[in-house]
Design an enzyme around this catalytic site. Structure first.
Site, short mmCIF file in Angstrom:
data_model
loop_
_atom_site.label_atom_id
_atom_site.label_comp_id
_atom_site.label_asym_id
_atom_site.label_seq_id
_atom_site.Cartn_x
_atom_site.Cartn_y
_atom_site.Cartn_z
N ARG A 34 45.42 35.63 44.14
CA ARG A 34 44.88 35.66 43.02
C ARG A 34 44.58 37.02 42.33
NH1 ARG A 34 39.00 36.12 45.82
NH2 ARG A 34 39.64 38.47 46.07
N GLU A 50 29.21 37.01 49.04
CA GLU A 50 29.85 36.07 49.85
C GLU A 50 28.81 34.70 49.40
OE1 GLU A 50 33.00 35.76 49.84
OE2 GLU A 50 33.49 38.34 49.56
N ARG A 72 39.86 36.40 40.33
CA ARG A 72 39.09 37.54 41.06
C ARG A 72 39.01 38.30 39.81
NH1 ARG A 72 35.84 40.80 42.52
NH2 ARG A 72 36.22 41.81 44.51
#
Length: 91
Positions: free
Chosen positions: A53, A19, A11
């Site tokens: 992440r 997105e 991330r």
């Protein structure tokens, strides 16, 4: 993937991008992929997010990929995801 072929999900710290299904999401993904695909990437990693992440900064040679996403208009600075200097480890 790291040198042992282990995949990692990163991330990018300090930025937020659309997105894939949102407007410009695919273009943002393509730009980032163009920066890092097939390159040796140094990740300055910090904590993990709620999805597991690693949160960190991606460096390709001397280029900060996180900052380049913002500079090119594919992401915006997002203070909530910024990690303080000195909180990184490298992998």
């Amino acid at each position: 993937m790291d040198i042992s072929q282990t995949p990692h999900r990163i991330r990018l710290s300090g930025i937020d991008a659309p997105e894939k299904a949102q407007p410009f999401g695919q273009r943002a993904k393509e730009h980032l992929s163009g920066l890092v695909f097939g390159q040796q990437v140094k990740v300055q990693a910090g904590k993990s997010d709620r999805f597991g992440r690693t949160v960190g900064k991606a460096m390709v040679k001397q280029l900060d990929a996180n900052l380049d996403q913002v500079r090119m208009g594919f992401a915006w600075h997002y203070k909530q995801f910024e990690l303080p200097e000195g909180s990184y480890r490298y992998f």
